[in-house]
Design a protein around this motif. Structure first.
Motif, short mmCIF file in Angstrom:
data_model
loop_
_atom_site.label_atom_id
_atom_site.label_comp_id
_atom_site.label_asym_id
_atom_site.label_seq_id
_atom_site.Cartn_x
_atom_site.Cartn_y
_atom_site.Cartn_z
N VAL A 16 -8.57 -4.47 -1.05
CA VAL A 16 -8.64 -3.09 -0.58
C VAL A 16 -8.96 -2.22 -1.78
N TRP A 20 -6.36 4.45 -0.10
CA TRP A 20 -5.54 4.52 1.11
C TRP A 20 -4.25 5.31 0.85
N GLY A 84 -3.61 -0.26 2.85
CA GLY A 84 -4.85 -0.27 3.63
C GLY A 84 -4.83 0.75 4.75
#
Length: 417
Positions: A16, A20, A84
């Protein structure tokens, strides 16, 4: 709750890579003070974490929310479990200035987070006082010993001190009065940036402010009496400032010892056979980021070291009660070692030398023939340099004066290859 390590989080950063995690600095004006980008990050989050006050300032919120647990470390797992998915962490002002941002950065890769800082408490206070922030000493007393401020108490200094709670200003005023700074001006700034902001000024010796909000910062203009205990920028603090039973590296020798140890920012010292702790204390007051471990076998002396450290604001010092080399076993690796006692004890030098990384410094002082012989042998084996330091002080001799020599000190200093 599962445990997460910073290493595990960073290792998986290739999975990722988009941001986020949003870290949003929020002030006393709440949502009204947020930039459009910060507000969008807050509104777009599915999970919002912050202190109760932060959550109230940011409300109303549609996302799932939680306040920080105690201890705060227990809250990081809940954030990382949502990796995420959009998460927003609320913090006061600038999250990377004495805030949660740097701690979160140990768990989350930089390209996975985005921060929206606001003015820190220090910036707001400097603006309110009309002080140039770069010329001020900015120090946090939140969760830290009050005496941490002592090394910064210099005449005409301007200090911005972030308080621990509502009692900090009164405690600081008492400390200033006791240590020779009673005329210093204290301005208590409360809840800056919001509708309940308040600013009040008094002197340390006349401090009588009441009903202080827990969210406060103290601006100090230092005024020193001639007898104030000022920690100078040079090594060699006055011997009389230390509580001692005679086991102390005297001021002149100590200054030369610190010169040989060459402390730099953020380094760790082992002071073996610490006595009064004077060398370790001087090491730590050179910079707030410095650490020292004072190893002392006698419990009474060890307690004395603790009192001396508190007096000088040497908050980076830990006292280890025990006899070297056994007492060295579990200590963090040092950048430098001073052996002021126990030089002839088997294994002391060897353990210290093994603990040093290449480039680490070791300094040892000797006053007896036996310890001097040990230094000569170590010099022959490891190189370095040696010097003999002789100090004489002027003393009365009847109606006249003469020089009274102190015992000479042989000093060995070496850098590990």
């Amino acid at each position: 709750m599962a445990e997460f390590s910073p290493t595990d989080a960073l290792k998986s950063s290739t999975v990722v890579s988009r941001p986020w995690l949003s870290i949003v600095g929020i002030g006393e004006d709440g949502r009204a003070g947020l930039s459009p980008a910060a507000l969008a990050a807050l509104e777009g989050a599915k999970f919002v974490v912050g202190g109760r006050r932060h959550l109230e300032l940011a409300g109303p919120l549609k996302a799932e929310t939680t306040s920080w647990p105690s201890p705060i470390d227990d809250g990081y797992a809940a954030i990382l479990e949502r990796r995420g998915s959009p998460v927003c962490v609320l913090a006061t002002g600038d999250p990377f200035h004495h805030g949660v941002g740097s701690t979160l950065a140990k768990h989350v890769a930089p390209d996975e987070m985005i921060c929206f800082p606001q003015a820190s408490s220090f910036s707001l206070a400097a603006a309110r006082m009309g002080w140039a922030l770069q010329d001020c000493v900015a120090i946090s007393l939140h969760g830290r010993a009050l005496t941490r401020i002592v090394p910064s108490l210099h005449p005409r200094a301007r200090i911005l001190a972030l308080s621990w709670d509502a009692t900090t200003p009164a405690h600081l005023a008492a400390l200033l009065t006791e240590t020779g700074f009673p005329a210093s001006h204290l301005t208590v700034l409360e809840r800056m940036g919001g509708p309940y902001e308040r600013r009040r000024t008094t002197t340390a010796d006349a401090f009588d402010l009441a009903d202080i909000d827990a969210l406060n910062l103290i601006a100090v203009e230092v005024v020193a009496r001639p007898d104030a205990r000022i920690v100078p920028l040079t090594p060699g603090l006055h011997d009389g400032w230390f509580e001692s039973d005679g086991q102390i590296t005297k001021s002149d020798i100590r200054a030369l010892t610190l010169q040989a140890l060459r402390p730099t920012m953020g380094e760790t010292l082992w002071d073996i056979g610490a006595g009064s702790g004077s060398v370790a204390i001087e090491w730590t007051v050179r910079h707030l980021a410095n650490r020292a471990y004072a190893i002392e076998a006698e419990p009474e002396r060890a307690a004395r070291i603790g009192r001396n450290a508190e007096r000088f604001g040497a908050t980076g010092l830990d006292v280890i009660v025990g006899r070297a080399p056994a007492a060295l076993a579990d200590l963090p690796r040092p950048d430098a070692v001073f052996i002021g006692g126990g030089l002839t004890t088997e294994g002391v030098f060897e353990t210290a030398w093994e603990a040093l990384d290449p480039g680490g410094r070791l300094v040892a002082n000797a006053v007896t023939l036996e310890s001097e012989a040990r230094l000569q042998a170590l010099f022959a084996a490891h190189g370095g340099s040696m010097r003999r330091i002789s100090i004489a002080r002027l003393d009365p001799v009847g109606r006249f004066h003469g020089w009274r020599p102190a015992m000479p000190v042989t000093q060995w200093q070496v850098v590990k290859p």
